[in-house]
Motif scaffolding. Structure first.
Motif, mmCIF file in Angstrom:
data_model
loop_
_atom_site.group_PDB
_atom_site.id
_atom_site.type_symbol
_atom_site.label_atom_id
_atom_site.label_comp_id
_atom_site.label_asym_id
_atom_site.label_seq_id
_atom_site.Cartn_x
_atom_site.Cartn_y
_atom_site.Cartn_z
ATOM 1 N N PHE A 88 0.693 -1.206 -0.016
ATOM 2 C CA PHE A 88 -0.047 0.114 0.082
ATOM 3 C C PHE A 88 0.883 1.419 -0.056
ATOM 4 O O PHE A 88 1.911 1.362 0.942
ATOM 5 N N VAL A 89 0.576 2.182 -0.944
ATOM 6 C CA VAL A 89 1.453 3.465 -1.132
ATOM 7 C C VAL A 89 0.399 4.439 -1.004
ATOM 8 O O VAL A 89 -0.574 4.734 -1.942
ATOM 9 N N THR A 90 0.231 4.914 0.040
ATOM 10 C CA THR A 90 -1.152 6.029 0.325
ATOM 11 C C THR A 90 -0.699 7.024 1.218
ATOM 12 O O THR A 90 0.137 7.145 1.797
ATOM 13 N N SER A 91 -1.599 8.198 1.154
ATOM 14 C CA SER A 91 -1.285 9.204 2.101
ATOM 15 C C SER A 91 -2.254 9.013 3.318
ATOM 16 O O SER A 91 -2.249 10.084 4.202
ATOM 17 N N TYR A 92 -3.045 8.241 3.280
ATOM 18 C CA TYR A 92 -3.927 8.117 4.449
ATOM 19 C C TYR A 92 -3.046 7.274 5.639
ATOM 20 O O TYR A 92 -3.414 5.898 5.646
ATOM 21 N N ASP A 93 -2.727 7.794 6.455
ATOM 22 C CA ASP A 93 -1.801 7.214 7.819
ATOM 23 C C ASP A 93 -2.847 6.230 8.413
ATOM 24 O O ASP A 93 -2.322 5.166 9.130
ATOM 25 N N GLY A 94 -4.161 6.401 8.698
ATOM 26 C CA GLY A 94 -4.965 5.511 9.662
ATOM 27 C C GLY A 94 -5.084 4.281 9.292
ATOM 28 O O GLY A 94 -5.959 3.565 10.231
ATOM 29 N N MET A 95 -4.731 3.855 8.244
ATOM 30 C CA MET A 95 -4.960 2.227 7.591
ATOM 31 C C MET A 95 -3.959 1.494 7.737
ATOM 32 O O MET A 95 -3.958 0.359 7.599
ATOM 33 N N ALA A 96 -2.852 1.811 8.491
ATOM 34 C CA ALA A 96 -1.723 1.130 8.529
ATOM 35 C C ALA A 96 -1.737 -0.107 8.929
ATOM 36 O O ALA A 96 -1.352 -1.378 8.718
ATOM 37 N N VAL A 97 -2.375 -0.054 10.475
ATOM 38 C CA VAL A 97 -2.487 -1.439 11.066
ATOM 39 C C VAL A 97 -3.608 -2.295 10.485
ATOM 40 O O VAL A 97 -3.451 -3.610 10.206
ATOM 41 N N ASP A 98 -4.657 -1.617 9.881
ATOM 42 C CA ASP A 98 -5.654 -2.638 9.084
ATOM 43 C C ASP A 98 -4.895 -3.357 7.998
ATOM 44 O O ASP A 98 -5.418 -4.235 7.510
ATOM 45 N N ALA A 99 -4.089 -2.584 7.401
ATOM 46 C CA ALA A 99 -3.399 -3.494 6.197
ATOM 47 C C ALA A 99 -2.829 -4.652 6.617
ATOM 48 O O ALA A 99 -2.715 -5.584 5.758
ATOM 49 N N TYR A 100 -2.260 -4.853 7.698
ATOM 50 C CA TYR A 100 -1.655 -6.141 8.107
ATOM 51 C C TYR A 100 -2.689 -7.091 8.028
ATOM 52 O O TYR A 100 -2.714 -8.384 8.029
ATOM 53 N N GLN A 101 -4.084 -6.825 8.213
ATOM 54 C CA GLN A 101 -5.237 -7.797 8.222
ATOM 55 C C GLN A 101 -5.206 -8.580 6.853
ATOM 56 O O GLN A 101 -5.848 -9.594 6.713
ATOM 57 N N LEU A 102 -4.824 -7.777 5.762
ATOM 58 C CA LEU A 102 -4.862 -8.364 4.486
ATOM 59 C C LEU A 102 -3.317 -8.962 4.231
ATOM 60 O O LEU A 102 -3.208 -9.243 3.067
ATOM 61 N N ASP A 103 -2.513 -9.442 5.225
ATOM 62 C CA ASP A 103 -1.285 -9.696 4.936
ATOM 63 C C ASP A 103 -0.536 -8.866 3.880
ATOM 64 O O ASP A 103 0.208 -9.563 3.231
ATOM 65 N N ALA A 104 -0.470 -7.431 3.949
ATOM 66 C CA ALA A 104 0.157 -6.742 3.337
ATOM 67 C C ALA A 104 1.657 -6.763 3.601
ATOM 68 O O ALA A 104 1.846 -7.034 4.462
ATOM 69 N N PHE A 105 2.318 -6.796 2.138
ATOM 70 C CA PHE A 105 3.757 -7.159 2.555
ATOM 71 C C PHE A 105 4.216 -5.568 3.195
ATOM 72 O O PHE A 105 5.441 -5.816 3.734
#
Length: 241
Positions: A88-105
């Motif tokens: 994920f390459v994004t300006s939205y800081d609030g989703m960092a932890v949620d990204a791990y729920q999708l096993d984001a690299f």
């Protein structure tokens, strides 16, 4: 992955799409990695390309896409590819932890693209080289298998046996949990209690003395291990940022 990395960039803002591509090309030149980069303005464009030509080596996704967020697209990619590399390459800081729920690299803030994209590309390329793939060697009475570490959710004691849990099945191993721990890389796994070893890459939260996994399972953390487990999970997440 072979000698060529096929990379998809999905961002509906032309400026950031071009910046991600520029960073990827610079990283490829610096590291001597051959890439073919394809860009898409929407999730549907990427889906259509996957249906017509197949999957990519890695996906660099924005979170906020017109008509669909990046999480929904990541869920699709996880269903249609084996261990896709999602960044994920994004300006939205609030989703960092949620990204791990999708096993984001990786999760890369757009303000840090210059340095972080190169690190992500290097990690993906090295991990996918034939000699660098890491497996647990599973020996049972009638077969020998290699189980990719990324497939393993946890190991759990079951009497004289240990149960290996993956997203798809359980496997019974005639070894103690201590024997299995000695075979694992300690930077990738953690003892959450005396009966369970968890893969750090599948942790998505710690709440009320339970560790929460990407499978939505909740496993208890022993009282004495709570702080060490919490700290190790936090350090692992920080390293992936």
């Amino acid at each position: 992955m072979g000698e060529n990395m096929r990379i998809a960039v999905v961002d509906d803002e032309p400026f950031f799409q071009e910046e991600i591509i520029r960073c990827l090309k610079e990283s490829g030149r610096k590291l001597g990695i051959r890439m073919s980069i394809e860009s898409f303005d929407s999730a549907e464009q990427l889906r259509r390309e996957i249906r017509e030509t197949g999957t990519f080596s890695a996906y660099f996704l924005d979170y906020s896409l017109e008509g669909e967020n990046g999480f929904e697209l990541a869920q699709y990619l996880n269903r249609h590819g084996e261990h896709p590399y999602i960044i994920f390459v994004t300006s939205y800081d609030g989703m960092a932890v949620d990204a791990y729920q999708l096993d984001a690299f990786r999760f890369i803030p757009k303000l840090e693209m210059e340095s972080r994209i190169e690190e992500a590309v290097t990690s993906i390329y090295r991990e996918c080289q034939p000699g660098n793939r890491r497996y647990y060697i599973l020996v049972t009475r009638d077969r020998i298998d290699r189980v990719d570490y990324r497939d393993i959710l946890y190991f759990k004691k079951d009497g004289r046996y240990t149960q290996l849990r993956t997203a798809r099945h359980w496997v019974s191993i005639r070894k103690s949990l201590k024997e299995i721990w000695d075979e694992l890389p300690p930077e990738e796994f953690v003892f959450v209690n005396k009966s369970c070893i968890v893969n750090l890459s599948h942790t998505v939260g710690v709440q009320e003395r339970y560790v929460i996994l990407s499978s939505r399972e909740e496993l208890p953390i022993s009282r004495s291990q709570y702080k060490p487990v919490r700290d190790k999970i936090f350090e692992h997440w920080q390293a992936k940022r």
